[in-house]
Scaffold this motif. Structure first.
Motif, PDB file in Angstrom:
ATOM      1  N   ASP A 204       5.441 -12.558   6.941  1.00 50.70           N
ATOM      2  CA  ASP A 204       5.982 -12.406   8.289  1.00 50.70           C
ATOM      3  C   ASP A 204       5.679 -11.014   8.836  1.00 50.70           C
ATOM      4  OD1 ASP A 204       8.303 -11.950  10.393  1.00 50.70           O
ATOM      5  OD2 ASP A 204       8.158 -14.103   9.996  1.00 50.70           O
ATOM      6  N   ASP A 205       5.349 -10.973  10.120  1.00 54.61           N
ATOM      7  CA  ASP A 205       5.027  -9.694  10.756  1.00 54.61           C
ATOM      8  C   ASP A 205       6.213  -8.745  10.772  1.00 54.61           C
ATOM      9  OD1 ASP A 205       2.464 -10.562  11.232  1.00 54.61           O
ATOM     10  OD2 ASP A 205       2.902 -11.298  13.257  1.00 54.61           O
ATOM     11  N   SER A 206       7.437  -9.288  10.822  1.00 58.66           N
ATOM     12  CA  SER A 206       8.607  -8.416  10.860  1.00 58.66           C
ATOM     13  C   SER A 206       8.783  -7.653   9.553  1.00 58.66           C
ATOM     14  CB  SER A 206       9.859  -9.236  11.165  1.00 58.66           C
ATOM     15  OG  SER A 206      10.070 -10.224  10.168  1.00 58.66           O
TER      16      SER A 206
ATOM     17  N   ILE B 124       4.441 -11.885  -2.040  1.00 60.89           N
ATOM     18  CA  ILE B 124       4.607 -13.136  -1.300  1.00 60.89           C
ATOM     19  C   ILE B 124       3.454 -14.093  -1.592  1.00 60.89           C
ATOM     20  CG2 ILE B 124       4.782 -14.125   1.017  1.00 60.89           C
ATOM     21  CD1 ILE B 124       6.090 -11.571   1.933  1.00 60.89           C
ATOM     22  N   LEU B 125       2.281 -13.550  -1.850  1.00 63.30           N
ATOM     23  CA  LEU B 125       1.103 -14.373  -2.105  1.00 63.30           C
ATOM     24  C   LEU B 125       1.006 -14.861  -3.555  1.00 63.30           C
ATOM     25  CD1 LEU B 125      -1.626 -12.356  -0.150  1.00 63.30           C
ATOM     26  CD2 LEU B 125      -0.599 -14.529   0.508  1.00 63.30           C
ATOM     27  N   THR B 126       2.036 -14.638  -4.357  1.00 59.98           N
ATOM     28  CA  THR B 126       1.954 -14.966  -5.781  1.00 59.98           C
ATOM     29  C   THR B 126       1.523 -16.405  -6.058  1.00 59.98           C
ATOM     30  OG1 THR B 126       3.589 -13.287  -6.375  1.00 59.98           O
ATOM     31  CG2 THR B 126       3.265 -15.090  -7.927  1.00 59.98           C
TER      32      THR B 126
ATOM     33  N   THR C 298       9.594 -13.302  -2.909  1.00 56.52           N
ATOM     34  CA  THR C 298      10.226 -13.028  -1.619  1.00 56.52           C
ATOM     35  C   THR C 298       9.933 -14.088  -0.591  1.00 56.52           C
ATOM     36  OG1 THR C 298       8.304 -11.697  -0.984  1.00 56.52           O
ATOM     37  CG2 THR C 298      10.159 -10.535  -2.014  1.00 56.52           C
ATOM     38  N   GLU C 299       9.350 -15.203  -0.978  1.00 53.43           N
ATOM     39  CA  GLU C 299       9.077 -16.266  -0.013  1.00 53.43           C
ATOM     40  C   GLU C 299      10.384 -16.823   0.533  1.00 53.43           C
ATOM     41  OE1 GLU C 299       6.642 -20.477   0.251  1.00 53.43           O
ATOM     42  OE2 GLU C 299       6.736 -19.336  -1.619  1.00 53.43           O
ATOM     43  N   GLY C 300      10.454 -16.927   1.828  1.00 56.01           N
ATOM     44  CA  GLY C 300      11.664 -17.407   2.480  1.00 56.01           C
ATOM     45  C   GLY C 300      12.649 -16.299   2.804  1.00 56.01           C
ATOM     46  N   ALA C 301      12.259 -15.027   2.618  1.00 55.49           N
ATOM     47  CA  ALA C 301      13.189 -13.922   2.908  1.00 55.49           C
ATOM     48  C   ALA C 301      13.443 -13.809   4.403  1.00 55.49           C
ATOM     49  CB  ALA C 301      12.610 -12.611   2.375  1.00 55.49           C
ATOM     50  N   VAL C 302      12.489 -14.219   5.218  1.00 55.48           N
ATOM     51  CA  VAL C 302      12.636 -14.148   6.661  1.00 55.48           C
ATOM     52  C   VAL C 302      12.697 -15.560   7.208  1.00 55.48           C
ATOM     53  CG1 VAL C 302      11.595 -13.356   8.803  1.00 55.48           C
ATOM     54  CG2 VAL C 302      11.416 -11.956   6.754  1.00 55.48           C
ATOM     55  N   LYS C 303      13.711 -15.841   7.942  1.00 54.56           N
ATOM     56  CA  LYS C 303      13.862 -17.173   8.522  1.00 54.56           C
ATOM     57  C   LYS C 303      13.476 -17.150  10.004  1.00 54.56           C
ATOM     58  CE  LYS C 303      15.575 -18.918   4.755  1.00 54.56           C
ATOM     59  NZ  LYS C 303      14.855 -19.917   3.989  1.00 54.56           N
TER      60      LYS C 303
END
Length: 307
Positions: A194-196, A219-221, A302-307
Motif C-alpha cells: 500500500d502506498d500509505s 509483504i512480498l514474502t 504484514t499482509e492485510g495491515a492496511v485496510k
C-alpha cells in the motif's frame, strides 16, 4: 410510513424443514457428491506425481539383475540401497559429490539472486511512476514467451566471445534472470504494497532502499517463495543450457552427470545402479526445500495491515 421486513421465526423454519426435508437432503447429497469428486481428482493428481518418486525409491534398492527380473513397483529379494548409494558417492573419486555441489551452487545462488532481482524490478515497476514503465514491463513480459532452449545457442556464442564458456559463470549468469518472477512480483506488489505504508516510512525518514528491504520484501514474502521455488526447480532440472555451455566434466550439474551415466548403461550395465541411486539423491534437496518453504505461502507477515 416505513415498511419493515417480517422477522424469521426459527420454530416455523424447523417445522417446514421437518415437513419437507427433500430440499435439504438433496442439497446435502449434492455437497457430498462434489466433495467425493474433488477428493478423487486430488487423489489421482497426487498419485500422478508420487508414483514416479516411489518407483525411484524402489529401483534404488535393487541390483541390476533385480531391476529387470522383478516387479517394477515392489522391492526385490534383497535390499541393496546402502550399497548402491555407496557406489554412487565413491565412483570415479566421488565425481557425483562434485556434481551435487555444482547443482547446489547453480540452483542455490541463482535462485536467491534471481528472486531478489525479480522482487526489486517488480517492486519498482509497481510502485514508481516513470516514463516508459509500461514499455519496459511489456518487453520483460515478452521474455516469458521465449523458451530457454531458444536462447541457449546465442548465449553460448556470446559467452564464447567473452571467454566465459565452460565456466561456472556460463550457467550461473543466465540463471539470474527470471521474467516470470518479475511479472509475478510486479502484480503482487501492486496489489499488496500500500502506498500509505510507503508514505508513512518516508515520513519517518526512511530511504527508498530501506523501505524496499524492510517493508516491501516482507509483504512480498509469498511471491518471493513462489519465485524462489520455481527458479530453484528450474535451475536444478536444467539440462540443455549446461549441455551447450560446459565441456569439463567437473563443472557438470547433477542432471548432465546422471545423463552421462545413463548413456553408458549399454556398455556397462552396472551404471543402472549408479543412475537410479543418483536420481534418488537428486530429488532429496527439492523435497526438503518444498517442505520447509511451503508454510510461507500462507501469507506475508504484514499482509492485510492496511485496510
Amino acid at each position: 410510513m416505513t415498511l419493515t421486513q417480517p422477522r424469521k421465526d426459527p420454530v416455523r423454519a424447523q417445522t417446514l424443514a421437518a415437513v419437507n426435508p427433500t430440499g435439504s437432503s438433496a442439497a446435502h447429497r449434492r455437497s457430498r457428491a462434489s466433495k467425493i469428486i474433488v477428493t478423487g481428482i486430488l487423489v489421482v493428481a497426487a498419485l500422478y506425481f508420487l508414483i514416479p518418486v516411489y518407483w525411484v525409491v524402489v529401483a534404488a534398492t535393487k541390483s541390476t539383475e533385480d531391476l529387470f527380473s522383478t516387479f517394477g513397483f515392489w522391492f526385490g529379494s534383497d535390499v541393496h540401497l546402502l550399497e548402491n548409494l555407496g557406489q554412487v558417492l565413491a565412483y570415479d573419486g566421488g565425481i557425483f559429490v562434485r556434481w551435487f555441489l555444482n547443482s547446489i551452487l547453480y540452483a542455490g545462488v541463482g535462485a536467491v539472486l534471481a528472486t531478489y532481482f525479480a522482487a526489486a524490478g517488480g517492486y519498482a515497476l509497481a510502485k514508481y511512476r516513470f516514463r516508459g514503465r509500461d514499455l519496459v514491463f511489456g518487453t520483460i513480459l515478452g521474455g516469458v514467451l521465449v523458451p530457454a532452449t531458444a536462447t541457449a545457442l546465442p548465449l553460448f556464442l556470446l559467452f564464447s566471445q567473452l571467454g566465459l564458456a565452460n565456466t561456472y559463470w556460463s550457467v550461473l549468469i543466465p540463471s539470474l534472470v527470471s521474467p516470470f518472477g518479475l511479472f509475478l512480483c510486479r502484480i503482487y506488489a501492486d496489489a499488496t504494497v500500500d502506498d500509505s505504508l510507503m508514505e508513512a516510512a518516508r515520513l519517518d525518514g526512511a530511504g527508498e532502499l530501506r523501505i524496499f528491504h524492510t517493508v516491501g520484501l516482507r509483504i512480498l514474502t509469498p511471491a518471493l517463495v513462489t519465485v524462489f521455488l520455481f527458479q530453484l526447480v528450474g535451475i536444478w532440472n536444467n539440462y540443455f543450457l549446461p549441455l551447450v555451455m560446459l565441456a569439463d566434466q567437473s563443472l557438470y550439474p547433477i542432471t548432465l552427470g546422471l545423463n552421462n551415466w545413463r548413456a553408458q548403461v549399454d556398455r556397462l550395465p552396472e551404471f543402472y545402479e549408479l543412475t537410479t541411486g543418483g536420481v534418488l539423491l537428486s530429488v532429496i534437496p527439492l523435497a526438503i526445500a518444498m517442505i520447509v518453504l511451503q508454510r510461507f505461502w500462507r501469507g506475508g507477515l504484514t499482509e492485510g495491515a492496511v485496510k
